[in-house]
Design a protein around this motif. Structure first.
Motif, PDB file in Angstrom:
ATOM      1  N   ASP A  20      63.403  16.389  19.791  1.00 25.13           N
ATOM      2  CA  ASP A  20      62.245  16.662  20.432  1.00 25.13           C
ATOM      3  C   ASP A  20      61.761  15.770  21.892  1.00 25.13           C
ATOM      4  O   ASP A  20      61.394  16.499  22.640  1.00 25.13           O
ATOM      5  CB  ASP A  20      60.837  16.264  19.347  1.00 25.13           C
TER       6      ASP A  20
ATOM      7  N   SER B 245      59.623   2.450  12.511  1.00 25.51           N
ATOM      8  CA  SER B 245      59.675   2.047  11.171  1.00 25.51           C
ATOM      9  C   SER B 245      61.184   1.466  10.729  1.00 25.51           C
ATOM     10  O   SER B 245      61.406   0.635  10.134  1.00 25.51           O
ATOM     11  CB  SER B 245      59.455   3.097  10.084  1.00 25.51           C
TER      12      SER B 245
ATOM     13  N   GLU C 154      65.091  14.369   6.919  1.00 25.80           N
ATOM     14  CA  GLU C 154      64.117  13.300   7.531  1.00 25.80           C
ATOM     15  C   GLU C 154      64.826  12.036   7.890  1.00 25.80           C
ATOM     16  O   GLU C 154      64.375  11.207   8.667  1.00 25.80           O
ATOM     17  CB  GLU C 154      62.892  13.286   6.401  1.00 25.80           C
TER      18      GLU C 154
ATOM     19  N   ALA D  55      52.337   9.742   9.093  1.00 24.40           N
ATOM     20  CA  ALA D  55      52.552  10.136  10.192  1.00 24.40           C
ATOM     21  C   ALA D  55      53.157  11.729  10.488  1.00 24.40           C
ATOM     22  O   ALA D  55      52.676  12.076  11.374  1.00 24.40           O
ATOM     23  CB  ALA D  55      53.596   8.953  11.026  1.00 24.40           C
TER      24      ALA D  55
ATOM     25  N   ASN E 243      55.601   6.709   7.190  1.00 28.01           N
ATOM     26  CA  ASN E 243      56.162   7.792   7.887  1.00 28.01           C
ATOM     27  C   ASN E 243      55.499   9.199   7.210  1.00 28.01           C
ATOM     28  O   ASN E 243      55.460  10.122   7.933  1.00 28.01           O
ATOM     29  CB  ASN E 243      57.445   7.869   7.633  1.00 28.01           C
TER      30      ASN E 243
ATOM     31  N   ASP F 258      56.372  12.984  19.992  1.00 29.04           N
ATOM     32  CA  ASP F 258      55.716  13.328  18.940  1.00 29.04           C
ATOM     33  C   ASP F 258      55.531  11.737  18.114  1.00 29.04           C
ATOM     34  O   ASP F 258      56.542  11.112  17.987  1.00 29.04           O
ATOM     35  CB  ASP F 258      56.724  14.146  18.056  1.00 29.04           C
ATOM     36  N   THR F 259      54.546  11.656  17.966  1.00 26.73           N
ATOM     37  CA  THR F 259      54.107  10.385  17.072  1.00 26.73           C
ATOM     38  C   THR F 259      54.823  10.040  15.846  1.00 26.73           C
ATOM     39  O   THR F 259      55.223   9.012  15.547  1.00 26.73           O
ATOM     40  CB  THR F 259      52.561  10.140  16.814  1.00 26.73           C
ATOM     41  N   LYS F 260      55.265  11.203  15.264  1.00 22.72           N
ATOM     42  CA  LYS F 260      55.730  11.183  13.891  1.00 22.72           C
ATOM     43  C   LYS F 260      57.366  10.626  14.118  1.00 22.72           C
ATOM     44  O   LYS F 260      57.837   9.643  13.526  1.00 22.72           O
ATOM     45  CB  LYS F 260      56.009  12.737  13.438  1.00 22.72           C
TER      46      LYS F 260
ATOM     47  N   ARG G  55      75.675  33.029   4.729  1.00 22.76           N
ATOM     48  CA  ARG G  55      76.027  32.019   3.401  1.00 22.76           C
ATOM     49  C   ARG G  55      75.288  32.145   2.089  1.00 22.76           C
ATOM     50  O   ARG G  55      75.482  31.845   1.215  1.00 22.76           O
ATOM     51  CB  ARG G  55      75.947  30.593   4.079  1.00 22.76           C
TER      52      ARG G  55
ATOM     53  N   GLU H 185      69.190  20.044 -10.011  1.00 23.23           N
ATOM     54  CA  GLU H 185      67.844  20.212  -9.500  1.00 23.23           C
ATOM     55  C   GLU H 185      66.943  20.010 -10.631  1.00 23.23           C
ATOM     56  O   GLU H 185      66.017  20.635 -10.912  1.00 23.23           O
ATOM     57  CB  GLU H 185      67.618  21.222  -8.839  1.00 23.23           C
TER      58      GLU H 185
ATOM     59  N   GLY I  79      71.474  21.225   4.637  1.00 23.49           N
ATOM     60  CA  GLY I  79      71.439  22.560   4.360  1.00 23.49           C
ATOM     61  C   GLY I  79      71.887  23.031   3.086  1.00 23.49           C
ATOM     62  O   GLY I  79      71.589  23.881   2.456  1.00 23.49           O
ATOM     63  N   SER I  80      73.172  22.397   2.805  1.00 22.41           N
ATOM     64  CA  SER I  80      73.974  22.942   1.573  1.00 22.41           C
ATOM     65  C   SER I  80      73.278  22.222   0.216  1.00 22.41           C
ATOM     66  O   SER I  80      72.920  23.034  -0.926  1.00 22.41           O
ATOM     67  CB  SER I  80      75.271  22.096   1.521  1.00 22.41           C
ATOM     68  N   LEU I  81      72.387  21.334   0.355  1.00 22.49           N
ATOM     69  CA  LEU I  81      71.958  20.595  -0.991  1.00 22.49           C
ATOM     70  C   LEU I  81      70.528  21.213  -1.321  1.00 22.49           C
ATOM     71  O   LEU I  81      70.419  21.477  -2.602  1.00 22.49           O
ATOM     72  CB  LEU I  81      71.834  19.106  -0.760  1.00 22.49           C
ATOM     73  N   GLY I  82      69.788  21.652  -0.288  1.00 19.64           N
ATOM     74  CA  GLY I  82      68.532  21.999  -0.492  1.00 19.64           C
ATOM     75  C   GLY I  82      67.657  21.332  -1.115  1.00 19.64           C
ATOM     76  O   GLY I  82      68.021  20.058  -1.467  1.00 19.64           O
ATOM     77  N   PRO I  83      66.331  21.776  -1.558  1.00 15.19           N
ATOM     78  CA  PRO I  83      65.335  20.819  -2.022  1.00 15.19           C
ATOM     79  C   PRO I  83      65.653  20.282  -3.232  1.00 15.19           C
ATOM     80  O   PRO I  83      66.495  20.680  -4.061  1.00 15.19           O
ATOM     81  CB  PRO I  83      64.297  21.557  -2.027  1.00 15.19           C
TER      82      PRO I  83
ATOM     83  N   LEU J 166      56.623   1.685   4.069  1.00 16.10           N
ATOM     84  CA  LEU J 166      57.206   2.271   5.314  1.00 16.10           C
ATOM     85  C   LEU J 166      57.293   3.817   5.319  1.00 16.10           C
ATOM     86  O   LEU J 166      56.998   4.712   5.917  1.00 16.10           O
ATOM     87  CB  LEU J 166      58.579   1.556   5.719  1.00 16.10           C
TER      88      LEU J 166
ATOM     89  N   VAL K 238      56.950   6.752  15.116  1.00 18.11           N
ATOM     90  CA  VAL K 238      56.801   6.295  14.006  1.00 18.11           C
ATOM     91  C   VAL K 238      58.190   5.803  13.204  1.00 18.11           C
ATOM     92  O   VAL K 238      58.539   4.744  12.641  1.00 18.11           O
ATOM     93  CB  VAL K 238      55.669   6.789  12.768  1.00 18.11           C
ATOM     94  N   PHE K 239      58.977   6.762  12.977  1.00 19.34           N
ATOM     95  CA  PHE K 239      60.243   6.794  12.339  1.00 19.34           C
ATOM     96  C   PHE K 239      60.917   5.920  12.893  1.00 19.34           C
ATOM     97  O   PHE K 239      61.581   5.037  12.401  1.00 19.34           O
ATOM     98  CB  PHE K 239      60.993   8.217  12.480  1.00 19.34           C
TER      99      PHE K 239
ATOM    100  N   VAL L 126      66.542  16.986  -2.253  1.00 21.65           N
ATOM    101  CA  VAL L 126      67.355  16.110  -1.637  1.00 21.65           C
ATOM    102  C   VAL L 126      67.431  16.444  -0.138  1.00 21.65           C
ATOM    103  O   VAL L 126      67.574  15.554   0.903  1.00 21.65           O
ATOM    104  CB  VAL L 126      68.654  15.705  -2.159  1.00 21.65           C
TER     105      VAL L 126
ATOM    106  N   ASN M 177      50.554  13.735  12.829  1.00 22.12           N
ATOM    107  CA  ASN M 177      51.067  13.496  14.124  1.00 22.12           C
ATOM    108  C   ASN M 177      50.556  13.992  15.467  1.00 22.12           C
ATOM    109  O   ASN M 177      49.815  15.011  15.101  1.00 22.12           O
ATOM    110  CB  ASN M 177      52.634  13.937  14.160  1.00 22.12           C
ATOM    111  N   ILE M 178      50.579  13.661  16.529  1.00 26.15           N
ATOM    112  CA  ILE M 178      50.217  14.089  17.829  1.00 26.15           C
ATOM    113  C   ILE M 178      51.406  14.286  18.632  1.00 26.15           C
ATOM    114  O   ILE M 178      52.317  13.584  18.526  1.00 26.15           O
ATOM    115  CB  ILE M 178      49.062  13.203  18.183  1.00 26.15           C
ATOM    116  N   ARG M 179      51.375  15.506  19.406  1.00 29.10           N
ATOM    117  CA  ARG M 179      52.581  15.766  20.151  1.00 29.10           C
ATOM    118  C   ARG M 179      52.098  15.937  21.702  1.00 29.10           C
ATOM    119  O   ARG M 179      51.068  16.311  21.801  1.00 29.10           O
ATOM    120  CB  ARG M 179      53.090  17.205  19.598  1.00 29.10           C
TER     121      ARG M 179
END
Lengths: 236, 538
Positions: free
Chosen positions: A201, A217, A192, B95, B92, A208-210, B166, B34, A180-184, B88, A213-214, A186, B99-101
């Motif tokens: 979840d 992996s 992720e 995926a 991911n 969730d298949t995601k 914040r 950034e 949250g602090s670093l933002g996009p 990998l 897979v994580f 990173v 994805n499927i849920r």
């Protein structure tokens, strides 16, 4: 496959005949049982979601203790030379040892099914959430064990392997705190990589298949790295 | 001798180390800034110069290691490892996209309704949802969970959570002044959703939080639909005659209705002219002065052309003849307004006789309130009645009425029933419709032709301090929904999870604690002890 099964059986028997494994399992169940009963008595909620979340954190410390001897022990006991010269591939050795530890943790998870059964005695848990949570927990444990196997392959010292395992798992556990602090860009990458985010979840009843897979992996990745490390010893 | 030579300091090694440090500094600066700023440029330039200088000086050539067999095997192994890790990562990433849920919860708590899924699947333009919630709040988790499901069905949904404490600058940028506000943007338009739009409080008695139900899906889906399909719902509040102010006593109403997808505007006919065609509903909320004849005629024409009208009259004791144009507007709809304030001591809010709690007739406007057993309090309400000799094109159906003990008070200073004042069951609200060919069939189901107007005796029941009282806001919203008569403004019911609680006596509580904490580990240790003992004696 028979070779892998042989190694798996040997590792599982080692656990079964080692008092430390019982002490470790008993300690884990005591802490988990404490969290479970506190959550149940405090919130009166007919669920095991809180218990599974806490159990995951405890396993960050338990799993490396279980796995620290898997590879490091071979060096210390002087059996690594024999292992490396047998007609068994490094991948088979790593997989066999990993499955041995996984069998033990799966047994532990089976014992933990007592908790939802207790809830069912006094309330009406959502068994869909229970099933999803336990499945997710098992998947998360496979990645924990693989990480432990990897850190065990890095050194011939069990202590160093254990500490490194805890450090690695703890890092993966808290890695999204900074997201949250670093933002996009990173922040989302760290989120992720978080081992807990992918469990959320499962623990609320969504598969969730995601997320599957994580974890798979991560498991494959760590086992692959462990194999590479061990194979590198042949030419180093 | 050779070994000693190889250990000699070589300036090219220093060059190599500096190049490495510069490369790392560049990567660090890139992450910190950034990819922007002079720090990245300076570090990057230095790194490039140092690497070129190192290579030009033959730095690599001095290291025998790079020519060794170990180096080549190591390099091959590293490339192999990096390739597998890259694969990998790609797996991911794929995926995440495909994805499927499966929702295993018994009540399908994480399963979106078919309407929502259909709308999300058909989305063609991006929708940006920015939620201003404190980090870790319960509402934040609920909204996050819901919007994660939305993102699963459409790549066009972009969600961002901002903690306003914040990141106050972002909150200012979006003109957000209240926490728990969500801004939904699409196609250059935006709408604000407030926390009260996300929860159904209709069954909440004030004691049990489980009676509050999350209805975020209804709110978000409707808002997305309105933004992406350009569904307009313009409500014009007439001003200029002492009416309630949307930015004053009606500010809660404004925030709530805006969050429900309505666009609210104030319109002063004397300044702004005739009611524009884009207006769907015109609201007259508590005028304290009469309308100008032309204004009344304009509203009348608007209604006759198919526009919808909501009159929230307000008490007018002893004002007989002071509102001829306003009264004629109501009479045009078949309803005559009394110049009074209704006193109903038998059904009064906190024993204030001038705040009646009316009974309701079953009608699409009131059905939800009746089914949910919700009360409405109408402070300072006027009574009215359907004109017997009405020959107009509309039909008035009673919505609200007082108890038989009520009377029409014309002098609030000395409230008591008199023979000159009407008494008994007094109508306090009407729904006016235009009968048509289908009216007879619909009437049997409580429907009554094409909606035209709703006339309620009170305007004070929607003021900020009473807007949240039991069914007050629901009466207003269901009035708007009935008047809009728009099936596309869908209603998705809130999720109602089954309460899952354990019921334990003190003894059972102790059993769970000691059993869970001690018994299970003891059994494991016992088994371990037996195994160890048997092994030792083999």
């Amino acid at each position: 496959m028979r070779k892998v099964w042989g190694i798996t059986k040997r590792e599982l028997m080692t656990y079964i005949y080692t008092p430390m494994a019982y002490a470790l399992v008993a300690g884990f169940l005591m802490i988990t049982g404490y969290f479970f009963s506190m959550s149940m008595l405090g919130s009166r909620a007919a669920s095991v979601q809180s218990m599974l979340g806490n159990a995951g954190l405890i396993m960050v410390f338990v799993v490396p203790i279980l796995t620290m001897r898997l590879m490091a022990d071979e060096d210390k006991g002087g059996t690594s030379e024999i292992l490396f010269t047998t007609p068994v591939s490094m991948g088979q050795v790593v997989l066999g040892k990993f499955l041995g530890a996984l069998a033990l943790v799966t047994g532990l998870l089976a014992i933990m099914l007592v908790f939802p059964l207790v809830v069912d005695q006094f309330g009406n848990p959502d068994w869909g959430i229970v099933a999803s949570g336990y499945f997710g927990f098992w998947l998360m444990m496979t990645s924990f064990l693989a990480a432990g196997v990897f850190t065990s392959s890095l050194t011939d010292s069990q202590l160093v392997a254990g500490v490194a395992g805890v450090a690695l798992l703890l890092l993966l556990w808290v890695i999204d705190w900074a997201a949250g602090s670093l933002g996009p860009p990173v922040g989302p990458i760290l989120a992720e990589l978080s081992i807990t985010n992918h469990f959320v979840d499962f623990n609320r009843g969504v598969i969730d298949t995601k997320n599957m897979v994580f974890y798979l992996s991560l498991t494959f990745g760590f086992l692959f790295l462990a194999t590479r490390v061990l194979e590198s010893r042949r030419w180093r | 001798m050779k070994r000693n030579e190889s250990r000699k300091f070589d300036p090219r090694s220093l060059l190599g180390i500096l190049a490495l440090v510069a490369l790392m500094a560049t990567a660090l600066a890139f992450l910190v800034y950034e990819g922007r700023g002079s720090g990245v440029r300076i570090a990057g330039t230095a790194a490039v110069v140092l690497v070129i200088a190192y290579l030009a000086s033959g730095g690599l050539g001095q290291l025998d290691f790079f020519r060794s067999r170990r180096f080549f095997r190591g390099s091959a192994s590293t490339v192999y490892t990096i390739t597998v890790i890259a694969i990998l990562v790609v797996i991911n990433a794929l995926a995440s996209q495909t994805n499927i849920r499966w929702d295993l919860t018994q009540e399908g708590m994480f399963t979106l309704s078919d309407q929502t899924v259909a709308i999300l699947r058909e989305l063609e333009e991006d929708v940006h949802i920015t939620a201003f919630f404190p980090e870790g709040s319960a509402i934040s988790e609920e909204v996050d969970t819901l919007l994660t499901e939305y993102q699963y069905y459409s790549p066009h949904i972009h969600v961002r959570f901002v903690d306003p404490e914040r990141e106050p600058a972002v909150a200012r940028q979006y003109e957000v002044t209240r926490i728990y506000t969500t801004i939904v943007e699409s196609g250059g338009q935006k709408r604000a959703i407030n926390a009260q739009n996300l929860y159904d409080l209709s069954g909440y008695t004030g004691n049990d939080p489980s009676e509050i139900h999350f209805r975020g899906e209804q709110t978000f889906t409707r808002t997305i639909m309105q933004l992406t399909q350009n569904i307009e719902a313009n409500i014009y509040f007439i001003t200029g005659h002492g009416e309630a102010d949307l930015y004053g006593e009606y500010s809660s109403l404004r925030a709530y209705a805006t969050g429900e997808g309505y666009t609210l505007r104030q319109w002063n006919p004397g300044r702004d002219g005739d009611i524009p065609d884009e207006a769907d509903i015109v609201v007259l909320a508590g005028p304290t002065r009469d309308l100008h004849p032309r204004e009344a005629e304009n509203i009348r024409d608007f209604v006759d052309r198919g526009g919808r009208l909501l009159i929230l009259a307000g008490a007018a004791p002893g004002d007989e003849g002071r509102f001829p144009n306003f009264d004629s507007l109501a009479e045009h709809l078949g309803v005559a307004m009394r110049s009074d304030a209704v006193a109903d001591p038998a059904r009064a809010y906190y024993m204030d006789a001038f705040s009646p709690v009316p009974r309701m007739d079953y009608h699409p406007v009131t059905s939800n309130l009746i089914d949910s057993e919700l009360l409405v309090v109408l402070p300072l309400t006027r009574s009215m009645y359907a004109l017997d000799d009405y020959s107009g094109e509309y039909e008035a159906n009673r919505l609200l009425f007082s108890s038989p003990e009520a009377w029409s008070e014309t002098n609030m200073a000395s409230p008591s029933p008199s023979e000159a004042e009407a008494s008994g069951v007094l109508p306090l609200g009407f729904a006016v419709s235009r009968p048509d060919g289908e009216a007879d069939e619909e009437a049997a189901e409580g429907e009554s032709g094409e909606p035209v107007a709703i006339i309620l005796g009170s305007s004070a029941f929607l003021e900020n301090d009473l807007f949240g009282f039991q069914g007050n806001s629901d009466l207003f919203m269901s009035s708007l929904q009935w008047l809009m008569d728009r099936p596309e403004l869908i209603a998705i019911g809130p999720k109602r999870p089954v309460p899952r609680q354990v019921f334990l006596s003190p003894d059972q509580g102790r059993l769970v604690f000691y059993g869970g904490t001690l018994a299970l580990p003891f059994v494991v240790l016992l088994v371990g002890g037996v195994v160890w003992f048997r092994r030792r004696n083999l």
